[in-house]
Design an enzyme around this catalytic site. Structure first.
Site, PDB file in Angstrom:
ATOM      1  CG  ASP A  38      -1.594   1.181   1.397  1.00 54.62           C
ATOM      2  OD1 ASP A  38      -2.390   1.593   0.314  1.00 54.62           O
ATOM      3  OD2 ASP A  38      -1.831   1.937   2.547  1.00 54.62           O
ATOM      4  CB  SER A  39       0.172   4.701  -0.525  1.00 55.16           C
ATOM      5  OG  SER A  39      -1.009   4.993   0.372  1.00 55.16           O
ATOM      6  CE1 TYR A  70       2.699   5.969  -2.960  1.00 53.94           C
ATOM      7  CE2 TYR A  70       1.555   4.153  -4.081  1.00 53.94           C
ATOM      8  CZ  TYR A  70       2.494   4.785  -3.416  1.00 53.94           C
ATOM      9  OH  TYR A  70       3.709   3.466  -3.440  1.00 53.94           O
ATOM     10  N   GLY A  71      -2.676   9.750  -3.138  1.00 52.30           N
ATOM     11  CA  GLY A  71      -3.907  10.509  -3.446  1.00 52.30           C
ATOM     12  C   GLY A  71      -3.908  11.784  -4.468  1.00 52.30           C
ATOM     13  CB  CYS A 101      -2.951   1.070  -2.236  1.00 50.28           C
ATOM     14  SG  CYS A 101      -2.709   2.781  -2.765  1.00 50.28           S
ATOM     15  CG  ASN A 102      -9.513   1.724  -2.707  1.00 55.48           C
ATOM     16  OD1 ASN A 102     -10.354   1.031  -3.179  1.00 55.48           O
ATOM     17  ND2 ASN A 102      -9.213   1.277  -1.386  1.00 55.48           N
ATOM     18  CB  THR A 103      -4.666   5.575  -4.884  1.00 52.06           C
ATOM     19  OG1 THR A 103      -5.529   6.125  -3.614  1.00 52.06           O
ATOM     20  CG2 THR A 103      -4.369   6.870  -5.495  1.00 52.06           C
ATOM     21  CD  GLU A 179       0.897   6.197   6.178  1.00 50.14           C
ATOM     22  OE1 GLU A 179       2.075   6.206   6.284  1.00 50.14           O
ATOM     23  OE2 GLU A 179       0.226   5.195   5.969  1.00 50.14           O
ATOM     24  CB  CYS A 211      -8.941   5.256   0.917  1.00 51.77           C
ATOM     25  SG  CYS A 211      -7.305   5.523   1.474  1.00 51.77           S
ATOM     26  CB  THR A 212      -6.585   0.069   2.109  1.00 51.52           C
ATOM     27  OG1 THR A 212      -5.513   1.012   1.691  1.00 51.52           O
ATOM     28  CG2 THR A 212      -7.094  -0.673   0.872  1.00 51.52           C
ATOM     29  CG  HIS A 213      -4.553   5.022   4.751  1.00 47.89           C
ATOM     30  ND1 HIS A 213      -4.029   4.364   3.671  1.00 47.89           N
ATOM     31  CD2 HIS A 213      -3.658   5.213   5.417  1.00 47.89           C
ATOM     32  CE1 HIS A 213      -2.741   4.549   3.721  1.00 47.89           C
ATOM     33  NE2 HIS A 213      -2.174   5.013   4.581  1.00 47.89           N
TER      34      HIS A 213
HETATM   35  N1  DGL Z   1      -4.631   3.428   1.161  1.00 44.48           N
HETATM   36  C1  DGL Z   1      -4.797   4.238  -0.152  1.00 44.48           C
HETATM   37  C2  DGL Z   1      -5.915   3.843  -0.860  1.00 44.48           C
HETATM   38  O1  DGL Z   1      -6.702   2.826  -0.917  1.00 44.48           O
HETATM   39  C3  DGL Z   1      -4.153   5.578  -0.329  1.00 44.48           C
HETATM   40  C4  DGL Z   1      -4.112   6.693   0.357  1.00 44.48           C
HETATM   41  C5  DGL Z   1      -3.119   7.653  -0.421  1.00 44.48           C
HETATM   42  O2  DGL Z   1      -1.923   7.446  -0.378  1.00 44.48           O
HETATM   43  O3  DGL Z   1      -3.654   8.641  -0.781  1.00 44.48           O
HETATM   44  O4  DGL Z   1      -6.305   4.495  -1.643  1.00 44.48           O
END
Ligand code: DGL
Length: 284
Positions: A38-39, A70-71, A101-103, A179, A211-213
């Site tokens: 993931d990011s 990463y967004g 990570c979705n992004t 984070e 988003c996985t966060h």
């Molecule tokens: N965990 C990430 C996701 O699922 C990304 C968050 C990020 O880095 O902006 O999109």
């Protein structure tokens, strides 16, 4: 004939039970390794669900916290990070890789599938189950800017949300909070309230955590939700269980063996090791 019979007995043993022959074979010949990245630390919310289904595998988790979020990054930047991480995981022996990570999935999974000879499992926006669950006919989606504008997300929306209203918002500040290791308390509730309020005001009773966060902030989201409206608790949809199921299906289809026990977990990060370890310890 005997040999064939032995093999078929062995195949059953090896897939379904934990007896000596099965374990012996798996430990000595075919211990598969699953790479997850993931990011940042968010992918641990996916890892948690994978581990529930597959508790005995070998895992390598990579958190790219030094480059998170990463967004708002360009697609080119994300693709290059994903290539580097993939090469790292392959170098450590990964047999299959989960892009948790979705992004990153939206920006890079197509390229990764074209360039590397392993299977990649990516995140799916959970609009379909959300559309089936909403009672108000309004689904809220919280995700990063990169995900919300991606082709993959827009296609899902077109396919599964024709009968409902979708209200969207970037989870502003959510990733940064997680984070830092902050997942509850007043700072978390205040941060999530800002992005959640427009969705609830639009009538959403079901919220996709895109988003996985964000699953780390589930309690804070519920708390902020009850402050915004007195209606009953929000239904939060985390796609991670579906991703874990998909991983199992792909492993089976590819003939990648399941290891019933004694697997290892190795955590790697380009950022802060303590936060990754702390979240891992509290979650998994
Ligand atoms: N965990 C990430 C996701 O699922 C990304 C968050 C990020 O880095 O902006 O999109």
């Amino acid at each position: 004939m005997y040999f064939l019979l032995l093999l078929s007995n062995f195949a059953t043993t090896y897939k379904d039970s934990k007896d000596f022959v099965g374990n012996f074979y798996i430990c000595t010949l075919v211990m598969a390794t699953i790479g997850i990245f993931d990011s940042g630390v968010g992918g641990l919310s996916v890892f948690r669900e994978i581990r529930k289904r597959l508790p005995g595998e070998n895992y390598i988790y990579f958190s790219d916290s030094a480059h998170c979020p990463y967004g708002e990054r360009t697609e080119e930047f994300i693709i290059n990070r994903c290539r580097e991480i993939t090469e790292f995981l392959l170098g450590k022996g990964a047999d299959i890789i989960v892009v948790a990570c979705n992004t990153a999935t939206a920006a890079a999974i197509k390229t990764l599938r074209e360039e590397y000879p392993v299977q990649f499992i990516g995140m799916e926006p959970a609009i379909k189950p959300a559309a089936q669950m909403t009672k108000t006919g309004v689904v809220g989606v919280l995700a990063t800017a990169g995900t919300l504008k991606s082709d993959k997300y827009l296609r899902h929306k077109e396919k599964y949300a024709s009968d409902i209203i979708i209200a969207e918002h970037v989870g502003e500040g959510f990733v940064e909070l997680v984070e830092k290791g902050i997942t509850s308390g007043p700072e978390a509730v205040n941060t999530v309230r800002h992005s959640l309020e427009p969705l609830i005001k639009a009538g959403a009773d079901t919220i996709v955590l895109g988003c996985t966060h964000y699953p780390f902030l589930a309690e804070a989201i519920q708390e902020a939700g009850s402050e915004i409206s007195n209606e009953k608790a929000l239904q939060l949809i985390d796609p991670a269980p579906a991703i874990a199921k998909r991983l199992m299906e792909v492993m089976d289809a590819e003939g990648i063996p399941h290891n019933p026990e004694n697997g290892s977990v190795t955590l790697h990060t380009s950022g802060n090791k303590d936060i990754l370890q702390r979240l891992y310890d509290s979650l998994i």
